[in-house]
Design a protein around this motif. Structure first.
Motif, PDB file in Angstrom:
ATOM      1  N   UNK A 105       0.810  -1.215   0.000  1.00 31.15           N
ATOM      2  CA  UNK A 105       0.000   0.000   0.000  1.00 31.15           C
ATOM      3  C   UNK A 105       0.846   1.270   0.000  1.00 31.15           C
ATOM      4  N   UNK A 106       1.841   1.342   0.863  1.00 28.53           N
ATOM      5  CA  UNK A 106       2.610   2.583   1.015  1.00 28.53           C
ATOM      6  C   UNK A 106       3.412   2.940  -0.229  1.00 28.53           C
ATOM      7  N   UNK A 107       3.773   1.942  -1.019  1.00 26.50           N
ATOM      8  CA  UNK A 107       4.595   2.189  -2.197  1.00 26.50           C
ATOM      9  C   UNK A 107       3.785   2.298  -3.479  1.00 26.50           C
ATOM     10  N   UNK A 108       2.508   2.015  -3.389  1.00 29.54           N
ATOM     11  CA  UNK A 108       1.676   2.009  -4.595  1.00 29.54           C
ATOM     12  C   UNK A 108       1.496   3.414  -5.151  1.00 29.54           C
ATOM     13  N   UNK A 109       1.701   3.554  -6.449  1.00 29.91           N
ATOM     14  CA  UNK A 109       1.456   4.800  -7.159  1.00 29.91           C
ATOM     15  C   UNK A 109       0.654   4.482  -8.412  1.00 29.91           C
ATOM     16  N   UNK A 115      -0.823   4.565 -12.077  1.00 31.44           N
ATOM     17  CA  UNK A 115      -0.370   5.079 -13.365  1.00 31.44           C
ATOM     18  C   UNK A 115      -1.419   5.973 -13.988  1.00 31.44           C
ATOM     19  N   UNK A 116      -1.140   6.439 -15.199  1.00 26.75           N
ATOM     20  CA  UNK A 116      -2.055   7.372 -15.848  1.00 26.75           C
ATOM     21  C   UNK A 116      -3.429   6.776 -16.088  1.00 26.75           C
ATOM     22  N   UNK A 117      -3.466   5.502 -16.524  1.00 27.73           N
ATOM     23  CA  UNK A 117      -4.766   4.870 -16.783  1.00 27.73           C
ATOM     24  C   UNK A 117      -5.581   4.766 -15.504  1.00 27.73           C
ATOM     25  N   UNK A 118      -4.930   4.373 -14.404  1.00 25.67           N
ATOM     26  CA  UNK A 118      -5.638   4.252 -13.138  1.00 25.67           C
ATOM     27  C   UNK A 118      -6.105   5.608 -12.627  1.00 25.67           C
ATOM     28  N   UNK A 119      -5.317   6.634 -12.846  1.00 25.69           N
ATOM     29  CA  UNK A 119      -5.736   7.976 -12.432  1.00 25.69           C
ATOM     30  C   UNK A 119      -6.966   8.415 -13.212  1.00 25.69           C
ATOM     31  N   UNK A 120      -7.004   8.068 -14.504  1.00 26.90           N
ATOM     32  CA  UNK A 120      -8.186   8.422 -15.306  1.00 26.90           C
ATOM     33  C   UNK A 120      -9.420   7.680 -14.816  1.00 26.90           C
ATOM     34  N   UNK A 121      -9.241   6.437 -14.397  1.00 30.33           N
ATOM     35  CA  UNK A 121     -10.373   5.673 -13.867  1.00 30.33           C
ATOM     36  C   UNK A 121     -10.908   6.331 -12.604  1.00 30.33           C
ATOM     37  N   UNK A 122     -10.008   6.751 -11.731  1.00 33.73           N
ATOM     38  CA  UNK A 122     -10.441   7.436 -10.506  1.00 33.73           C
ATOM     39  C   UNK A 122     -11.178   8.731 -10.840  1.00 33.73           C
ATOM     40  N   UNK A 123     -10.699   9.451 -11.841  1.00 35.02           N
ATOM     41  CA  UNK A 123     -11.348  10.706 -12.246  1.00 35.02           C
ATOM     42  C   UNK A 123     -12.745  10.458 -12.804  1.00 35.02           C
ATOM     43  N   UNK A 124     -12.900   9.349 -13.553  1.00 33.99           N
ATOM     44  CA  UNK A 124     -14.218   9.032 -14.113  1.00 33.99           C
ATOM     45  C   UNK A 124     -15.234   8.682 -13.028  1.00 33.99           C
ATOM     46  N   UNK A 125     -14.735   8.297 -11.872  1.00 34.03           N
ATOM     47  CA  UNK A 125     -15.628   7.865 -10.796  1.00 34.03           C
ATOM     48  C   UNK A 125     -15.660   8.845  -9.627  1.00 34.03           C
ATOM     49  N   UNK A 126     -15.293  10.094  -9.904  1.00 33.19           N
ATOM     50  CA  UNK A 126     -15.250  11.084  -8.833  1.00 33.19           C
ATOM     51  C   UNK A 126     -16.639  11.342  -8.253  1.00 33.19           C
TER      52      UNK A 126
END
Length: 251
Positions: free
Chosen positions: A76-80, A82-93
């Protein structure tokens, strides 16, 4: 039942049956019953050590000549993301996670049935009744919780009305001493653009980090099964090997 049987697990092995993930192979499971009499630390260690929970049964693969099923957990602490995952989070804001006790509802079951009927109609859960679903959710001797993901109608909608917002996804999880174990999740099957399965994992990684827990347990990655390939995308992660938990690079 003797005192020893109450406090220490007795293990059993299932009969061989067709593997649901790898055609042409047979699966067997090693399992034990979980009860309130079992020490909490013992149950916790089972679930941290490669066993999975289904209601009050802890099980793990016990297949002769096959080692395709491998337990995985995200660091968990090291997880970052990527761009695709960030877009998924943005789509589900617009989705709000709501952590609740493991209490089944008809609304949850309706979503569960839609998911199973469209995504896993030929799977082992296809015949689950509302009673079966209720047992899956509430039959647990450990710290279990649900996360409901509900769609906020608009920016002005008050959080106090969250329970009435449309239900899009649900995750059933166990709280372990060093992390969160994702037991089962399901979601609106027609809303493919949201990538809700990935979103729920990302949201639970963030939740585990807020709680100060080092791991998110994702169950078994199965070598050779395309259905399980998604688990390797969450890096860095560790896999349970004969030498213990070992950090593994993405394949």
């Amino acid at each position: 039942m003797t005192e020893q049987q109450k406090h220490f697990p007795e293990f059993y092995v299932t009969a061989p049956q067709p593997c649901p993930y790898l055609p042409g192979r047979l699966e067997r499971k090693l399992f034990t019953h979980l009860t309130h009499e079992k020490p909490a630390a013992l149950v916790d260690n089972l679930l941290k050590g490669g066993f999975r929970r289904s209601q009050n049964i802890a099980y793990m693969p016990y297949c002769e000549g096959c080692h395709a099923c491998v337990s995985v957990r995200v660091l968990v602490d090291e997880f970052e993301p990527g761009r695709t995952m960030k877009r998924i989070s943005e789509r589900n804001v617009d989705l709000a996670p709501r952590r609740i006790a493991p209490v089944p509802t008809s609304e949850q079951y309706s979503l569960f049935r839609s998911y199973i009927d469209q995504r896993h109609a030929d799977g082992g859960m296809a015949d689950m009744s509302v009673l079966d679903y209720a047992m899956m959710v509430e039959d647990s001797v450990i710290n279990t919780f649900l996360t409901e993901y509900r769609q906020k109608p608009d920016e002005t909608a008050p959080d106090s009305q969250m329970a009435t917002w449309p239900l899009k996804a649900v995750a059933l999880c166990d709280r372990l001493s060093d992390g969160i174990s994702m037991v089962y999740s399901y979601y609106e099957p027609d809303d493919t653009a949201r990538s809700l399965g990935t979103h729920m994992i990302l949201e639970h990684i963030a939740y585990a980090k807020r709680l100060g827990l080092p791991y998110l347990y994702l169950g078994y990655w199965i070598r050779g099964s395309r259905k399980m390939n998604y688990k390797t995308r969450f890096q860095p992660q560790e896999q349970l090997t004969p030498n213990g938990w070992t950090r593994i690079a993405a394949e």
